[in-house]
Design a protein around this motif. Structure first.
Motif, PDB file in Angstrom:
ATOM      1  N   TYR A 284       1.022  -1.043   0.431  1.00 59.19           N
ATOM      2  CA  TYR A 284       0.152   0.177  -0.587  1.00 59.19           C
ATOM      3  C   TYR A 284       0.836   1.452   0.033  1.00 59.19           C
ATOM      4  O   TYR A 284       1.776   1.117  -0.776  1.00 59.19           O
ATOM      5  CB  TYR A 284      -0.971  -0.091   1.014  1.00 59.19           C
ATOM      6  CG  TYR A 284      -0.166  -0.562   2.374  1.00 59.19           C
ATOM      7  CD1 TYR A 284       0.261   0.827   3.302  1.00 59.19           C
ATOM      8  CD2 TYR A 284      -0.396  -1.470   2.813  1.00 59.19           C
ATOM      9  CE1 TYR A 284       0.776   0.303   4.826  1.00 59.19           C
ATOM     10  CE2 TYR A 284       0.478  -2.032   4.006  1.00 59.19           C
ATOM     11  CZ  TYR A 284       0.770  -0.785   5.344  1.00 59.19           C
ATOM     12  OH  TYR A 284       1.707  -0.768   6.398  1.00 59.19           O
TER      13      TYR A 284
ATOM     14  N   LEU B  46      -6.064   7.879   2.726  1.00 61.01           N
ATOM     15  CA  LEU B  46      -7.189   6.662   3.233  1.00 61.01           C
ATOM     16  C   LEU B  46      -7.788   7.668   4.745  1.00 61.01           C
ATOM     17  O   LEU B  46      -6.969   7.596   5.209  1.00 61.01           O
ATOM     18  CB  LEU B  46      -7.575   5.549   3.525  1.00 61.01           C
ATOM     19  CG  LEU B  46      -7.425   4.753   2.169  1.00 61.01           C
ATOM     20  CD1 LEU B  46      -7.099   2.987   2.370  1.00 61.01           C
ATOM     21  CD2 LEU B  46      -8.934   4.864   1.238  1.00 61.01           C
TER      22      LEU B  46
ATOM     23  N   THR C  76     -10.887   2.300   6.875  1.00 62.71           N
ATOM     24  CA  THR C  76      -9.467   1.286   6.619  1.00 62.71           C
ATOM     25  C   THR C  76      -8.555   1.528   6.493  1.00 62.71           C
ATOM     26  O   THR C  76      -7.501   0.674   6.632  1.00 62.71           O
ATOM     27  CB  THR C  76      -9.929   0.802   4.467  1.00 62.71           C
ATOM     28  OG1 THR C  76     -11.172   0.388   3.830  1.00 62.71           O
ATOM     29  CG2 THR C  76      -8.563   0.543   3.818  1.00 62.71           C
TER      30      THR C  76
ATOM     31  N   TYR D 114      -8.164  -0.105  10.408  1.00 61.31           N
ATOM     32  CA  TYR D 114      -7.048  -1.152   9.873  1.00 61.31           C
ATOM     33  C   TYR D 114      -5.769  -1.392   9.429  1.00 61.31           C
ATOM     34  O   TYR D 114      -5.070  -2.058   9.747  1.00 61.31           O
ATOM     35  CB  TYR D 114      -7.985  -1.729   8.893  1.00 61.31           C
ATOM     36  CG  TYR D 114      -7.557  -3.087   8.810  1.00 61.31           C
ATOM     37  CD1 TYR D 114      -8.416  -4.398   9.822  1.00 61.31           C
ATOM     38  CD2 TYR D 114      -7.269  -3.664   7.815  1.00 61.31           C
ATOM     39  CE1 TYR D 114      -7.960  -5.574   9.198  1.00 61.31           C
ATOM     40  CE2 TYR D 114      -6.986  -5.194   7.896  1.00 61.31           C
ATOM     41  CZ  TYR D 114      -7.542  -6.012   8.731  1.00 61.31           C
ATOM     42  OH  TYR D 114      -6.894  -6.943   7.937  1.00 61.31           O
ATOM     43  N   ILE D 115      -5.615  -0.899   8.476  1.00 61.59           N
ATOM     44  CA  ILE D 115      -3.835  -1.015   7.193  1.00 61.59           C
ATOM     45  C   ILE D 115      -2.685  -0.035   8.356  1.00 61.59           C
ATOM     46  O   ILE D 115      -2.148  -0.659   8.740  1.00 61.59           O
ATOM     47  CB  ILE D 115      -3.872  -0.248   6.456  1.00 61.59           C
ATOM     48  CG1 ILE D 115      -4.542  -0.854   5.327  1.00 61.59           C
ATOM     49  CG2 ILE D 115      -2.752  -0.012   6.044  1.00 61.59           C
ATOM     50  CD1 ILE D 115      -4.885  -0.250   3.553  1.00 61.59           C
TER      51      ILE D 115
ATOM     52  N   TRP E  90      -3.943   3.764  -0.213  1.00 63.72           N
ATOM     53  CA  TRP E  90      -3.997   2.914  -1.611  1.00 63.72           C
ATOM     54  C   TRP E  90      -2.697   2.366  -2.328  1.00 63.72           C
ATOM     55  O   TRP E  90      -1.404   3.933  -2.788  1.00 63.72           O
ATOM     56  CB  TRP E  90      -4.651   3.025  -2.551  1.00 63.72           C
ATOM     57  CG  TRP E  90      -6.099   2.062  -2.144  1.00 63.72           C
ATOM     58  CD1 TRP E  90      -7.511   2.577  -1.714  1.00 63.72           C
ATOM     59  CD2 TRP E  90      -6.429   0.937  -1.428  1.00 63.72           C
ATOM     60  NE1 TRP E  90      -8.325   2.472  -1.429  1.00 63.72           N
ATOM     61  CE2 TRP E  90      -7.919   1.419  -1.170  1.00 63.72           C
ATOM     62  CE3 TRP E  90      -5.885  -0.134  -0.767  1.00 63.72           C
ATOM     63  CZ2 TRP E  90      -8.989   0.453  -0.022  1.00 63.72           C
ATOM     64  CZ3 TRP E  90      -6.887  -1.075   0.026  1.00 63.72           C
ATOM     65  CH2 TRP E  90      -8.087  -1.521   0.285  1.00 63.72           C
TER      66      TRP E  90
ATOM     67  N   LEU F 270      -1.936  -6.569   4.418  1.00 65.23           N
ATOM     68  CA  LEU F 270      -3.611  -6.308   3.337  1.00 65.23           C
ATOM     69  C   LEU F 270      -4.491  -7.772   3.889  1.00 65.23           C
ATOM     70  O   LEU F 270      -6.272  -7.718   2.860  1.00 65.23           O
ATOM     71  CB  LEU F 270      -3.550  -6.039   2.106  1.00 65.23           C
ATOM     72  CG  LEU F 270      -2.499  -4.954   1.346  1.00 65.23           C
ATOM     73  CD1 LEU F 270      -2.122  -4.846   0.005  1.00 65.23           C
ATOM     74  CD2 LEU F 270      -2.588  -3.729   2.167  1.00 65.23           C
TER      75      LEU F 270
ATOM     76  N   LEU G 228      -9.192  -7.986   4.014  1.00 62.16           N
ATOM     77  CA  LEU G 228      -9.758  -7.340   3.150  1.00 62.16           C
ATOM     78  C   LEU G 228     -10.879  -7.676   2.393  1.00 62.16           C
ATOM     79  O   LEU G 228     -10.488  -8.738   1.730  1.00 62.16           O
ATOM     80  CB  LEU G 228      -9.066  -5.579   2.604  1.00 62.16           C
ATOM     81  CG  LEU G 228      -8.125  -5.094   3.621  1.00 62.16           C
ATOM     82  CD1 LEU G 228      -6.827  -3.704   2.771  1.00 62.16           C
ATOM     83  CD2 LEU G 228      -9.048  -3.741   4.947  1.00 62.16           C
TER      84      LEU G 228
ATOM     85  N   VAL H 216      -9.087  -5.126  -2.254  1.00 60.09           N
ATOM     86  CA  VAL H 216      -8.231  -3.798  -2.743  1.00 60.09           C
ATOM     87  C   VAL H 216      -8.085  -3.138  -4.344  1.00 60.09           C
ATOM     88  O   VAL H 216      -8.387  -3.694  -4.818  1.00 60.09           O
ATOM     89  CB  VAL H 216      -6.524  -4.948  -2.699  1.00 60.09           C
ATOM     90  CG1 VAL H 216      -6.417  -5.411  -0.832  1.00 60.09           C
ATOM     91  CG2 VAL H 216      -6.764  -5.422  -3.393  1.00 60.09           C
TER      92      VAL H 216
ATOM     93  N   GLU I 183     -10.008  -2.305  -9.055  1.00 64.51           N
ATOM     94  CA  GLU I 183     -10.804  -2.869  -7.431  1.00 64.51           C
ATOM     95  C   GLU I 183     -10.172  -4.131  -7.612  1.00 64.51           C
ATOM     96  O   GLU I 183     -10.589  -5.058  -9.203  1.00 64.51           O
ATOM     97  CB  GLU I 183     -11.471  -2.558  -7.328  1.00 64.51           C
ATOM     98  CG  GLU I 183     -12.126  -2.582  -5.824  1.00 64.51           C
ATOM     99  CD  GLU I 183     -13.618  -2.720  -5.193  1.00 64.51           C
ATOM    100  OE1 GLU I 183     -13.177  -1.592  -4.665  1.00 64.51           O
ATOM    101  OE2 GLU I 183     -14.528  -2.860  -5.660  1.00 64.51           O
TER     102      GLU I 183
END
Length: 427
Positions: free
Chosen positions: A268, A281, A285, A288-289, A308, A334, A337, A340, A372
């Motif tokens: 990412y 982002l 999300t 989370y990352i 991303w 990742l 998820l 992505v 995506e």
């Protein structure tokens, strides 16, 4: 098999270069840090231990490797001594370290001026770490700086310091800061010279001798290409060039000796500090990352901005740094998820572009154009081969190769050096 590998960051730094350098250092005879200073951090994890380096090359853990801090660096002697003491306290006592006598020195007034100048910018911060790196590089190019070799000649160092303080104390007063004492700095740096003097030498001669011997040499930079003073998101950049093309100038070797470049990128994108970031982002999300990737600065502890993967950025860095292979880092982050995304282009003022715009206002107006892909739920942190990956994860890697025209040579699926999957041999 090529014998000289340059490891560069392909994004805004913090890509995991420390782990990759450590991983390949096992095959190296020499590890060379070629730019930056103690404003950058490399995190290395092995045998259940985590080490955070700032200036010291990543090969320091192997007593058989020659570790070089080359002339393109700016060296803070206080930081170097502190790092060495921390390593020795944890049992790392056998190492070979060489510091270029032509490397610029970070002096006490540099960090004070760095902070003062950043404060003056108000809401237009660059995002500097305030460690004096920019002012030290500025003095280098103004030809008023002090170099590591100067510390070995007490009289010459005294003369250089007196001249520097005449100017720097005026600057400090202008910013409302206290002027600095010659006697205090002179005594401190003479003590540091006594501790580091045995490491200071002409590292260009050393590196070229190793090249002639056929030694395997790993060159590591700090930060990433998007923070390059020339090719990054100026002015939100560092004060040197992390690109592979800067290696010859910053180490004192001929350009023909750079024969393989590994670009390190996260699966990412992250960024620390100010500046545009098209794929950034917010929300769940991003959280989370950030938490799964432990995205907090090695040096500063600041939460990193996350987004991303950006293929426009990767193609830009491929072009300006001559990247031959990719190391895809934090791939395991990742997992979990549903989908992505990869940014494949920008929309700028209603037009699709696939190259980096030259100015900050243009870059800030860029909107990411995404593709995506399906995500994967499986834990991949224990895999040993590419074929063990879930099909969706394999497809993600192959899509990156397709979009960037760069072969992925390494996958990192965890912080430990053993959590590394080699797809092809490059060093």
């Amino acid at each position: 098999m090529k014998k000289r590998l340059v490891v560069v960051g392909t994004q805004w730094g913090d890509e995991g270069k420390g782990k990759i350098t450590d991983y390949y250092a096992g095959n190296a005879d020499v590890v060379v840090r070629y730019q930056g200073g103690n404003n950058a951090g490399h995190t290395i994890t092995f045998d259940g231990q985590r080490f955070a380096l700032q200036s010291i090359p990543s090969g320091i853990f192997n007593p058989h490797i020659k570790n070089v801090m080359a002339n393109g660096m700016v060296v803070n002697p206080v930081s170097v001594v502190s790092e060495l003491e921390a390593l020795e306290a944890r049992g790392i006592r056998e190492y070979n370290l060489y510091i270029s006598d032509r490397a610029a020195v970070v002096m006490p007034y540099h960090s004070v001026l760095d902070g003062a100048m950043e404060s003056m910018k108000g809401g237009k911060l660059i995002g500097t770490t305030k460690k004096g790196i920019g002012p030290a590089y500025a003095d280098k190019y103004e030809r008023t700086g002090i170099r590591m070799g100067d510390l070995l000649d007490a009289d010459y160092f005294a003369a250089r310091l007196r001249d520097a303080l005449e100017e720097k104390n005026m600057e400090l007063r202008m910013f409302g800061c206290e002027p600095m004492s010659f006697d205090t700095i002179y005594a401190q740096y003479m003590e540091l010279a006594g501790r580091l003097g045995k490491y200071i030498c002409d590292t260009s001669v050393l590196i070229n001798e190793e090249i002639e011997k056929g030694s395997k040499i790993l060159f590591e930079g700090a930060q990433g290409v998007m923070l390059c003073i020339d090719h990054g998101t100026y002015p939100y950049v560092t004060s040197s060039s992390p690109t592979a093309s800067s290696v010859p100038q910053n180490t004192g070797i001929a350009p023909r000796y750079v024969d393989n470049v590994l670009g390190v990128c996260k699966a990412y994108t992250t960024r620390v500090g100010e500046g545009p970031f098209p794929t950034e982002l917010e929300g769940a999300t991003a959280d989370y990352i950030r938490e799964r990737g432990h995205e907090y600065g090695t040096v500063t502890g600041r939460p990193r901005r996350v987004g991303w993967l950006d293929a426009v950025v990767l193609n830009h860095t491929r072009r300006v740094s001559g990247i031959d292979y990719l190391a895809l880092m934090l791939f395991d982050v990742l997992s979990g998820l549903d989908t992505v995304k990869i940014c494949v282009a920008y929309e700028l003022d209603g037009k699709r572009i696939e190259t980096m715009p030259p100015t900050i206002p243009q870059f800030q107006r860029c909107k990411p154009v995404y593709i995506e892909l399906p995500g994967w739920k499986e834990d991949i942190s224990g895999i040993k081969s590419f074929g063990e990956l879930p099909q969706a994860a394999q497809d993600y890697v192959r899509k990156i190769e397709e979009l960037t025209k760069i072969k992925v040579a390494v996958l990192s699926v965890g912080p430990d050096r053993l959590q590394t999957v080699r797809l092809c041999d490059i060093f």
